[in-house]
Design a protein around this motif. Structure first.
Motif, PDB file in Angstrom:
ATOM      1  N   GLU A 227      42.642  44.653  42.577  1.00 38.60           N
ATOM      2  CA  GLU A 227      41.894  43.427  42.137  1.00 38.60           C
ATOM      3  C   GLU A 227      40.365  43.737  41.878  1.00 38.60           C
ATOM      4  O   GLU A 227      40.070  43.322  40.524  1.00 38.60           O
ATOM      5  CB  GLU A 227      41.707  42.396  43.365  1.00 38.60           C
ATOM      6  CG  GLU A 227      43.193  41.903  43.800  1.00 38.60           C
ATOM      7  CD  GLU A 227      42.951  41.061  44.995  1.00 38.60           C
ATOM      8  OE1 GLU A 227      42.003  41.031  45.752  1.00 38.60           O
ATOM      9  OE2 GLU A 227      44.078  40.310  45.369  1.00 38.60           O
ATOM     10  N   LYS A 228      39.908  44.497  42.564  1.00 40.86           N
ATOM     11  CA  LYS A 228      38.416  44.938  41.923  1.00 40.86           C
ATOM     12  C   LYS A 228      38.527  45.741  40.442  1.00 40.86           C
ATOM     13  O   LYS A 228      37.696  45.499  39.681  1.00 40.86           O
ATOM     14  CB  LYS A 228      37.874  45.985  43.168  1.00 40.86           C
ATOM     15  CG  LYS A 228      37.245  45.354  44.144  1.00 40.86           C
ATOM     16  CD  LYS A 228      36.671  46.215  45.306  1.00 40.86           C
ATOM     17  CE  LYS A 228      36.240  45.420  46.514  1.00 40.86           C
ATOM     18  NZ  LYS A 228      35.619  46.536  47.651  1.00 40.86           N
ATOM     19  N   PHE A 229      39.297  46.616  40.447  1.00 41.38           N
ATOM     20  CA  PHE A 229      39.544  47.486  39.108  1.00 41.38           C
ATOM     21  C   PHE A 229      39.954  46.341  38.117  1.00 41.38           C
ATOM     22  O   PHE A 229      39.154  46.423  36.999  1.00 41.38           O
ATOM     23  CB  PHE A 229      40.624  48.319  39.406  1.00 41.38           C
ATOM     24  CG  PHE A 229      41.000  49.173  37.945  1.00 41.38           C
ATOM     25  CD1 PHE A 229      40.038  50.107  37.794  1.00 41.38           C
ATOM     26  CD2 PHE A 229      42.032  48.836  37.437  1.00 41.38           C
ATOM     27  CE1 PHE A 229      40.366  50.887  36.580  1.00 41.38           C
ATOM     28  CE2 PHE A 229      42.299  49.678  36.082  1.00 41.38           C
ATOM     29  CZ  PHE A 229      41.301  50.535  35.719  1.00 41.38           C
ATOM     30  N   GLU A 230      40.873  45.409  38.301  1.00 39.74           N
ATOM     31  CA  GLU A 230      41.112  44.483  37.276  1.00 39.74           C
ATOM     32  C   GLU A 230      39.779  43.530  36.792  1.00 39.74           C
ATOM     33  O   GLU A 230      39.713  43.255  35.623  1.00 39.74           O
ATOM     34  CB  GLU A 230      42.310  43.617  37.827  1.00 39.74           C
ATOM     35  CG  GLU A 230      43.569  44.216  37.877  1.00 39.74           C
ATOM     36  CD  GLU A 230      44.821  43.309  38.382  1.00 39.74           C
ATOM     37  OE1 GLU A 230      44.495  42.184  38.883  1.00 39.74           O
ATOM     38  OE2 GLU A 230      45.949  43.906  38.353  1.00 39.74           O
ATOM     39  N   ALA A 231      39.042  43.293  38.000  1.00 39.01           N
ATOM     40  CA  ALA A 231      37.800  42.435  37.765  1.00 39.01           C
ATOM     41  C   ALA A 231      36.928  43.169  36.798  1.00 39.01           C
ATOM     42  O   ALA A 231      36.322  42.759  35.897  1.00 39.01           O
ATOM     43  CB  ALA A 231      37.203  42.050  39.006  1.00 39.01           C
ATOM     44  N   VAL A 232      36.740  44.500  37.106  1.00 36.24           N
ATOM     45  CA  VAL A 232      35.824  45.404  36.203  1.00 36.24           C
ATOM     46  C   VAL A 232      36.441  45.605  34.847  1.00 36.24           C
ATOM     47  O   VAL A 232      35.739  45.600  33.941  1.00 36.24           O
ATOM     48  CB  VAL A 232      35.681  46.875  37.038  1.00 36.24           C
ATOM     49  CG1 VAL A 232      34.985  47.861  36.065  1.00 36.24           C
ATOM     50  CG2 VAL A 232      34.858  46.682  38.141  1.00 36.24           C
TER      51      VAL A 232
END
Length: 124
Positions: free
Chosen positions: A67-72
């Motif tokens: 999820e964090k990677f997708e947000a970044v």
């Protein structure tokens, strides 16, 4: 080591191997062995529960990282679009400034027809 223990019958007519008789081991020895085995089984079951919980934690951590990677990645795409838009605006501004400068030069040199063409180009 691989000795086959034999148990004699009452008649001594023939001998059966111990693993074929009703009681292969004496009762106290069998109880100790079963206790050990049950203890190992309980230990393995508790280890399996711990491993299962650890796997759940790992999966949750992987989900959070994803999820964090997708947000970044989304932020990166947005910044790239904004950067491209700013670059395009900057190029357009540079072109307009160059046209204005050419219009001023044409007017200084009394080239009114060229100034009119450049002014039309500047409007579009």
């Amino acid at each position: 080591m691989n000795r086959v223990f034999m148990r004699t019958s009452r008649m001594n007519a023939f001998r059966l191997p111990l693993h074929l008789t009703a009681r292969a081991m004496p009762l106290p020895r069998q109880k100790r062995r079963l206790k050990k085995l049950n203890g190992r089984i309980r230990k393995l079951k508790s280890d399996m529960v711990d491993i299962s919980e650890q796997q759940k934690d790992i999966k949750e951590g992987q989900r959070q990282v994803r999820e964090k990677f997708e947000a970044v990645e989304s932020q990166y795409d947005q910044l790239r679009k904004e950067t491209n838009q700013i670059m395009q605006q900057s190029m357009n501004t540079q072109i307009r400034l160059a046209l204005m400068f050419q219009i001023l030069k044409a007017r200084e040199n009394q080239e009114h027809d060229k100034a009119a063409q450049l002014t039309c180009a500047l409007r579009y």
